[in-house]
Design an enzyme around this catalytic site. Structure first.
Site, short mmCIF file in Angstrom:
data_model
loop_
_atom_site.label_atom_id
_atom_site.label_comp_id
_atom_site.label_asym_id
_atom_site.label_seq_id
_atom_site.Cartn_x
_atom_site.Cartn_y
_atom_site.Cartn_z
N LEU A 89 0.83 -1.20 0.00
CA LEU A 89 0.00 0.00 0.00
C LEU A 89 0.87 1.26 0.00
CD1 LEU A 89 -2.78 -1.00 2.57
CD2 LEU A 89 -2.74 -1.31 0.09
N GLY A 108 1.99 -9.57 5.91
CA GLY A 108 2.66 -8.76 6.92
C GLY A 108 2.45 -7.28 6.68
N GLY A 109 2.26 -6.51 7.78
CA GLY A 109 2.14 -5.07 7.67
C GLY A 109 1.07 -4.65 6.68
N ASP A 110 1.45 -3.86 5.69
CA ASP A 110 0.52 -3.44 4.64
C ASP A 110 0.83 -4.15 3.33
OD1 ASP A 110 2.94 -2.19 4.25
OD2 ASP A 110 2.09 -0.28 3.62
N GLU A 111 1.35 -5.38 3.42
CA GLU A 111 1.70 -6.16 2.24
C GLU A 111 0.70 -7.30 2.04
OE1 GLU A 111 6.55 -5.62 2.11
OE2 GLU A 111 5.70 -7.40 3.06
#
Length: 352
Positions: free
Chosen positions: A228, A268-271
């Site tokens: 993102l 993971g995270g914004d992935e």
């Protein structure tokens, strides 16, 4: 999920265990090393292994193909011979226990030894039903609790039959709580807790299966690695609660854009990663990538705030862009970073 009050059908054959869950899904478990459990789907009367979870190191090559072939053969053999109606057997056993138990209630004042023997018989019958290795630990715990509760109930039946009935209900509730907790743990082991999407582990497993299918059927799988744009600003300015709401919304939009047999995973995270099975031509994949970029560019409405993010997408195609799942994911990731450097909010294919 095995329930003590209404177990699912389970069949043992050779070193495999085959059964059906509450929702009607079939599964098969290999109880010798390397151990695994896999959901089973049936298409044109042919069983197929899906969502394989390994407890031991997964074999490769001929050993892997041979093990899965044996599993398929076991499923076909069990279906051909007809599954034993385990649910009916358990119901008959429970009915028999209830009838004998009622008789014992009337004769307990004259024969405590008879009640003790009845309790031991109930425990023995319960132990005989523990065919499913995956749920054995939970079942053993339930049996221990059952035996302890029965001993307490035997000593108190002279004064209160109602108390024994109440304790039996509490035991069933405890078993249901254990089963619910086990089901949640299994789900969280393979899914992201926030978005409920498949995790990195399940994503890699599905990609490996897709690549096996590619080699066998001369098909291709497209891997879209999505990061993102501008998400850190959302977290820093509006807080993690708003950021979490955006991640959930992204997952929902991605799922709405792909087919049912494709996969959307948060790794993971914004992935995020999208797996497109039997992807077809590069033009088809590019069209989907364009739709994702456009859809994720539409602002999210979070508590009356319009939050805008973007998406940078790197694309790698199996088997052209890597001989393993890790290699394909890595190449898609590299392509995504190139898009980031070139201006973001776009997509691009991996190129050697």
């Amino acid at each position: 999920m095995l329930e003590l009050n209404d177990p699912a059908p389970v069949l043992g054959y050779d070193d495999f265990i085959y059964g059906k869950g509450e929702s009607g899904e079939c599964y098969i478990t290999h109880i010798k090393v390397p151990r695994f459990v896999a959901l089973i789907s049936v298409s044109d009367l042919k069983p197929c292994l899906q969502e394989i979870t390994w407890w031991d190191e997964r074999p490769f090559g001929v050993a892997f193909d041979h093990l899965l072939t044996r599993a398929i053969t076991v499923v076909e053999t069990i279906v051909a011979e007809g599954e034993n109606d385990l649910t009916q057997k358990i119901k008959q056993a429970v009915d028999l226990l209830e009838e004998r138990f009622n008789i014992e209630l009337h004769t307990l004042r004259d024969s405590e030894e008879r009640m003790e023997a009845q309790a031991q018989e109930m425990v023995g019958l319960a132990e005989e039903q523990q065919f499913n290795i995956e749920k054995r630990k939970a079942a053993e715990l339930a049996l221990i609790l059952s035996e302890e509760q029965l001993k307490i109930q035997i000593s108190e039946l002279r004064d209160s039959e109602e108390r024994m009935e109440l304790q039996a209900q509490e035991l069933v509730a405890l078993a249901e709580d254990l089963q619910a907790a086990e089901q949640e743990m299994k789900f969280l082991a393979l899914h992201d807790a926030l978005t409920k999407l498949p995790s990195r582990r399940l994503c890699m497993d599905r990609l490996e299966q897709a690549m096996m299918n590619d080699r066998r059927n001369k098909t291709k799988t497209a891997v879209l690695f999505i990061d993102l744009d501008g998400f850190k600003v959302v977290n820093d300015s509006l807080g993690h609660e708003a950021g979490d709401a955006v991640l959930i919304g992204v997952g929902q939009r991605l799922k709405a854009l792909i087919r049912e047999n494709d996969t959307v995973a948060r790794i993971g995270g914004d992935e995020f990663v999208v797996l497109l099975n039997e992807a077809g031509q590069r033009e088809d994949v590019a069209l989907i990538a364009q739709e994702i970029v456009a859809e994720l560019s539409v602002p999210f409405l979070i508590k009356n705030d319009k939050i805008k993010v973007g998406a940078s997408i790197g694309i790698a195609i199996s088997p052209d862009d890597g001989g393993s799942a890790k290699a394909v994911i890595r190449n898609a990731d590299q392509s995504m970073y190139l898009i980031k450097r070139q201006g973001k909010n776009n997509y691009g294919f991996f190129s050697k």
